[in-house]
Design a protein around this motif. Sequence first.
Motif: not given
Length: 428
Positions: A237-240, A300-302, A305-307, A405-406
Amino acid sequence: MSDQKNFPPASLAWSVWGLGALLYLIGFYLRVAPAVITDQLMTEFAITGAALGNLSAFYFYSYVAMQIPTGMIADRWGPRRLLTAGAGVAALGTALFAFAPSIFWANMGRLLIGASVAVAFVSMLKLASHWFAPKQYALASGMALLMGVVGGVVAGVPLRFLVETFGWRPVMGVSAVLTAALCIATWLFVRDDPVERGYASHFQGAHGAHASTSLLRGLMEVLSYRNVWILTAVPIGFSGAVLTFAGLWGVPFLRQVHGLDPKAAAAITSILLVAWALGGPLLGSWSERMGRRKPLYLITSGVALLGWAAIIFLPLPLWAMVLLLIPTGFASGNIIIGFAWAKESVPLRLVGTASGFCNMGPLLGGMLLQPAVGWMLDQRWNGVIQAGVRIYDAAAYQAGFTLTVGAMAVAGTILIFARESHCRQMHD
């Protein structure tokens, strides 16, 4: 006693390591290069957004598949042979991509590139363990990530300028020639161990047949640890999201929705990559100081995600979006925490296998999300074409990026179930 102190000079050690790092730089450059030539590729091959996403993702298909066997091949062949072969095949794949008569051959070129440059990172680490003192190993690892980002930045504004001046095919052709030159230089100059040049080795350990013969058993044991699965899934999710935006769809989004010229759009995506690169080592270091992995990874994940949610769903002015990309990219560098955490989640004898498996996570993110966003763009396309290029409106891009985002929301939820390691090996 004098032989033990006769270590290679720093200039020689960094030169040997640097040739391996150049292949990693080239690999990262070729990974994100499609982002600044999306219009040319769509026009040249008459393809849709989904097909363009798939073209870019062919790099990841083979790169991901090579992650686990690369360590075994490196142990058997040594980094010199592996890097030479990797650079040679990368040159062939880049040439095939440059002169591809159809989308099929362009896909095959990307497939060869991904498989070949996948060997660079592991080979660099093996060279570092032989040519550098143990206390310099972390520095070499950090420099490796920096080299990758340099390649990504080169694939931004500089590549766009060259493409506008000479065309994408000649530029890719020259890239193939330079990669072939690196292949020759690697074979002539790189050696697996300083002993081969008459110096003492820094390597502390011994290679044996056990590492290769027990690979499958080790992999099965690694997969029995819950944290390994979780810490492989979270970066999807995050690096993707970073690889999908900076590696393909960010430039056309900024051009078609915000009206930027190609070089300005490429510069903005480069800012995201630089922030991502800086976030990795800094967040990893902060996690070490805290003595815990989970809190900082969750925080940092939060933030990430919010960013991304604000960038995608809020009507921000361009300057605010660019500023927001910096902390969002920085927070997305939390994958370095995940790599360290994954190593601590298995016995020491399985660290290499666990690292190879978990390294698939960020790449799976690009592999899955790039074509998925392209598919969603096609579903929301309003039929507008300019110079053979499909034009997508803001609503289409918002729908496409909603997938990222999902994916991040799912990744953040999964992370809650990981076990804290307290920065120590959990099973030794």
